[in-house]
Every structure is written in C-alpha cells, then in structure tokens.
Write a protein that holds these residues in place. Structure first.
Motif, PDB file in Angstrom:
ATOM      1  N   PHE A  84     -17.559 -16.901   7.402  1.00 24.71           N
ATOM      2  CA  PHE A  84     -17.136 -15.449   6.868  1.00 24.71           C
ATOM      3  C   PHE A  84     -15.723 -15.882   6.641  1.00 24.71           C
ATOM      4  O   PHE A  84     -15.350 -15.257   5.561  1.00 24.71           O
ATOM      5  N   ALA A  85     -14.920 -16.506   7.399  1.00 26.76           N
ATOM      6  CA  ALA A  85     -13.463 -16.686   6.999  1.00 26.76           C
ATOM      7  C   ALA A  85     -13.339 -17.107   5.675  1.00 26.76           C
ATOM      8  O   ALA A  85     -12.612 -17.050   4.933  1.00 26.76           O
ATOM      9  N   LEU A  86     -14.152 -18.216   5.275  1.00 30.55           N
ATOM     10  CA  LEU A  86     -14.064 -18.990   3.965  1.00 30.55           C
ATOM     11  C   LEU A  86     -14.631 -17.994   3.022  1.00 30.55           C
ATOM     12  O   LEU A  86     -13.733 -17.891   1.919  1.00 30.55           O
ATOM     13  N   SER A  87     -15.014 -16.990   3.288  1.00 28.36           N
ATOM     14  CA  SER A  87     -15.857 -16.110   2.252  1.00 28.36           C
ATOM     15  C   SER A  87     -14.723 -14.969   1.870  1.00 28.36           C
ATOM     16  O   SER A  87     -14.563 -14.565   0.587  1.00 28.36           O
TER      17      SER A  87
ATOM     18  N   ASN B  49      -7.460 -21.148   1.734  1.00 24.69           N
ATOM     19  CA  ASN B  49      -6.681 -21.500   2.574  1.00 24.69           C
ATOM     20  C   ASN B  49      -6.819 -22.941   3.044  1.00 24.69           C
ATOM     21  O   ASN B  49      -8.056 -23.002   3.882  1.00 24.69           O
ATOM     22  N   PRO B  50      -5.980 -23.834   3.010  1.00 21.14           N
ATOM     23  CA  PRO B  50      -6.149 -25.240   3.302  1.00 21.14           C
ATOM     24  C   PRO B  50      -6.463 -25.707   4.699  1.00 21.14           C
ATOM     25  O   PRO B  50      -7.336 -26.458   5.114  1.00 21.14           O
TER      26      PRO B  50
ATOM     27  N   VAL C 119      -9.949 -24.386   5.491  1.00 21.04           N
ATOM     28  CA  VAL C 119     -11.175 -25.376   4.747  1.00 21.04           C
ATOM     29  C   VAL C 119     -11.239 -26.566   5.816  1.00 21.04           C
ATOM     30  O   VAL C 119     -12.262 -27.126   6.207  1.00 21.04           O
ATOM     31  N   ALA C 120      -9.976 -27.193   6.166  1.00 23.39           N
ATOM     32  CA  ALA C 120      -9.827 -28.473   6.953  1.00 23.39           C
ATOM     33  C   ALA C 120     -10.418 -27.833   8.455  1.00 23.39           C
ATOM     34  O   ALA C 120     -11.359 -28.702   8.952  1.00 23.39           O
ATOM     35  N   ARG C 121     -10.041 -26.532   8.998  1.00 24.77           N
ATOM     36  CA  ARG C 121     -10.933 -26.558  10.079  1.00 24.77           C
ATOM     37  C   ARG C 121     -12.330 -26.128  10.392  1.00 24.77           C
ATOM     38  O   ARG C 121     -13.237 -26.829  11.103  1.00 24.77           O
ATOM     39  N   ALA C 122     -12.900 -25.540   9.208  1.00 19.47           N
ATOM     40  CA  ALA C 122     -14.202 -25.494   9.029  1.00 19.47           C
ATOM     41  C   ALA C 122     -15.084 -26.591   8.960  1.00 19.47           C
ATOM     42  O   ALA C 122     -16.184 -26.935   9.592  1.00 19.47           O
TER      43      ALA C 122
ATOM     44  N   ARG D 269      -3.162 -19.285  11.762  1.00 21.43           N
ATOM     45  CA  ARG D 269      -3.156 -20.211  10.438  1.00 21.43           C
ATOM     46  C   ARG D 269      -4.690 -19.900   9.809  1.00 21.43           C
ATOM     47  O   ARG D 269      -4.858 -20.110   8.570  1.00 21.43           O
ATOM     48  N   THR D 270      -5.854 -19.506  10.744  1.00 18.33           N
ATOM     49  CA  THR D 270      -7.214 -19.631   9.986  1.00 18.33           C
ATOM     50  C   THR D 270      -7.921 -18.521  10.623  1.00 18.33           C
ATOM     51  O   THR D 270      -9.061 -18.446   9.866  1.00 18.33           O
ATOM     52  N   ASN D 271      -7.630 -17.559  11.319  1.00 19.97           N
ATOM     53  CA  ASN D 271      -8.328 -16.208  11.766  1.00 19.97           C
ATOM     54  C   ASN D 271      -8.157 -15.219  10.705  1.00 19.97           C
ATOM     55  O   ASN D 271      -7.044 -14.606  10.854  1.00 19.97           O
ATOM     56  N   PRO D 272      -9.096 -14.607   9.896  1.00 21.42           N
ATOM     57  CA  PRO D 272      -8.588 -13.641   8.929  1.00 21.42           C
ATOM     58  C   PRO D 272      -8.514 -12.304   9.633  1.00 21.42           C
ATOM     59  O   PRO D 272      -7.596 -11.670   9.185  1.00 21.42           O
TER      60      PRO D 272
END
Ligand SMILES: [Fe+2]
Length: 255
Positions: free
Chosen positions: A180-183, A188-189, A192-195, A218-221
């Motif tokens: 979902f976050a990537l969607s 967000n680099p 992407v790296a964390r996923a 840094r990564t949680n929408p």
C-alpha cells in the motif's frame, strides 16, 4: 543492566513481547495474545510472569490474561477507559501516567482511534515503545472505535518520540503495508529499499519488527502526511493533516 526484550509470534500474526529487568528479576508481557506461546517462552527463559501491560481490549490481546494470572499470579495493568473490557485487570492507567517496572520508568501514552482507550507504553531510558495496534511497520491500525482525527493525533504523538526509539507493534502486517505504501509513494527510495528488504525477510520466515520511529518517519505513509508527493498522489494538496490521514486510511481499508 539493560532491559531484555523477547518478541515472538502468537496465534497467526500477533506479536507478543516479554520484557525482563535482570537486576530486579521482573518480567512483564506486553498484551497476552496466547497462553501456550507465552508460557513456552517464559519456561525457555526461566522467567516468572509478574505483570501484563494491556494496550487495548481486543480479544487477540487479552485472551490469555486470566489463564496467565492463574498460573503466575501476575498483576494486570491496562487502560482505565477500557477497564470493564479487560479480563483480570488490577491497575488502571491513562495517558501521562508513569510507573516503575524494576529499575525502569514506564510512560503511558494515550493512543486512541483503533479502540477508544488504546494506550501505548514507552520506556525512555531503554529507548523502546510498545504501540500495539496504533502503528505498524509502514502502516497503522484500523480506526474501529475512534475517528480519523483521533487516530491522527495518536500517530502524531508517536511520531514525536525520539527517532532512535525502537518500536514493537501488535501484528506482522508489514508486507501488505509495504504494498500500500508503495502505491501512494512509489518514488520514495527509502520505501522502495525497505519493501525489498521486507520481502527477503518474509521469504526467509523472519520477523520484520521491531522498527524505529526514525525508519517509520522515512517510510510510513501514515506519518508522512506533509509530503507533497503523497498529497498530490491523493489529490489533497491543501488539506489538513487529519484529512490527509483520513483519506490514506480509507484507501488502505479498500486496498
Ligand atoms: Fe486490535
């Protein structure tokens, strides 16, 4: 001596966490999702159970309260707001309270939204927080009882904890959260790296938690409402933080 922390899976995707103060010889369980898994871990470590810190009343967090109290005579601490729904509760707490657990001071933070009385437990001297179903890795809990405004305010409080705070969450939902976050923030680099890393961990059957406040920022929408990339993606450039949160949460509910 440092606080010893053991995280392990219960039921299907619940995490239980035991914390142990070796100097005081005290052990507490954060929530009590499953009697057998908790008893097995306690036996493995050679620990007694002295306390249960309940975060909220959902069945998958309190199911083992009474059997564990029976077996160990432990004291159960939980939110005053939900005291009538928490089996075996002895001591009630609310946001702003502080209490001692051995040599550590535990701070109670009100984090309503998922349920109306949900609390989180923060131990600043150990740089650790237990947030249960308020925040997950790259996600947050569903807003079952409160309002989006309430949930946003709770997340905003957690976001204000020091970046290095290690965060333990109630469930292993990370892989779905990453999708979902990537969607909503595909460019967000850090995300992407964390996923990718999460995919590898899950493929190897490993936990993706705990996380840290810094990594979530840094990564949680759901903590990144001010990001123009997210705002423009959902067409809410000038909305309030709570409105952006509400839109993200409703999109995740339907994702
Ligand atoms: Fe829950």
């Amino acid at each position: 001596m440092a606080l010893v922390i053991e995280q392990f899976l219960c039921r299907t995707d619940n995490y239980c966490v035991l914390i142990h103060d070796p100097d005081a010889g005290l052990t507490a369980s954060i929530d009590a999702p499953e009697e057998k898994a908790i008893r097995t871990k306690l036996a493995e470590k050679g620990w007694q159970l002295d306390r249960i810190f309940t975060t909220h009343h959902h069945q998958d967090h309190v199911e083992a309260n009474l059997p564990l109290k029976d077996a160990y005579g432990c004291t159960i601490v939980g939110p005053a707001e939900e005291a009538d729904k928490i089996p075996g509760i002895d001591d009630t707490v609310k946001g702003g309270d502080r209490f001692a657990f051995g040599g550590f001071e535990v701070h109670v933070i009100d984090t309503p939204g998922h349920t109306l009385g949900h609390v989180s437990y923060w131990i600043p001297s150990a740089a650790v927080a237990f947030v249960a179903d308020t925040m997950f890795a790259m996600g947050c809990g569903r807003v079952f009882e409160g309002t989006p405004e309430m949930m946003w305010a709770s997340l905003d409080k957690l976001r204000a904890l020091p970046d290095q705070t290690v965060v333990y969450c109630g469930h292993e939902y990370t892989e779905a959260n990453a999708r979902f976050a990537l969607s909503v923030e595909p460019d967000n680099p850090d995300l992407v790296a964390r996923a990718e890393q999460v995919k590898r961990l899950r493929a190897a059957g490993k936990p993706t938690l705990p996380t840290t406040i810094g990594l979530e920022k840094r990564t949680n929408p759901f903590l990144r409402e001010s990001e123009p990339g997210i705002r423009s993606h959902i067409g809410l450039m000038h909305a309030s933080p709570a409105q952006v949160f509400a839109e993200l949460r409703s999109r995740k509910d339907a994702f």
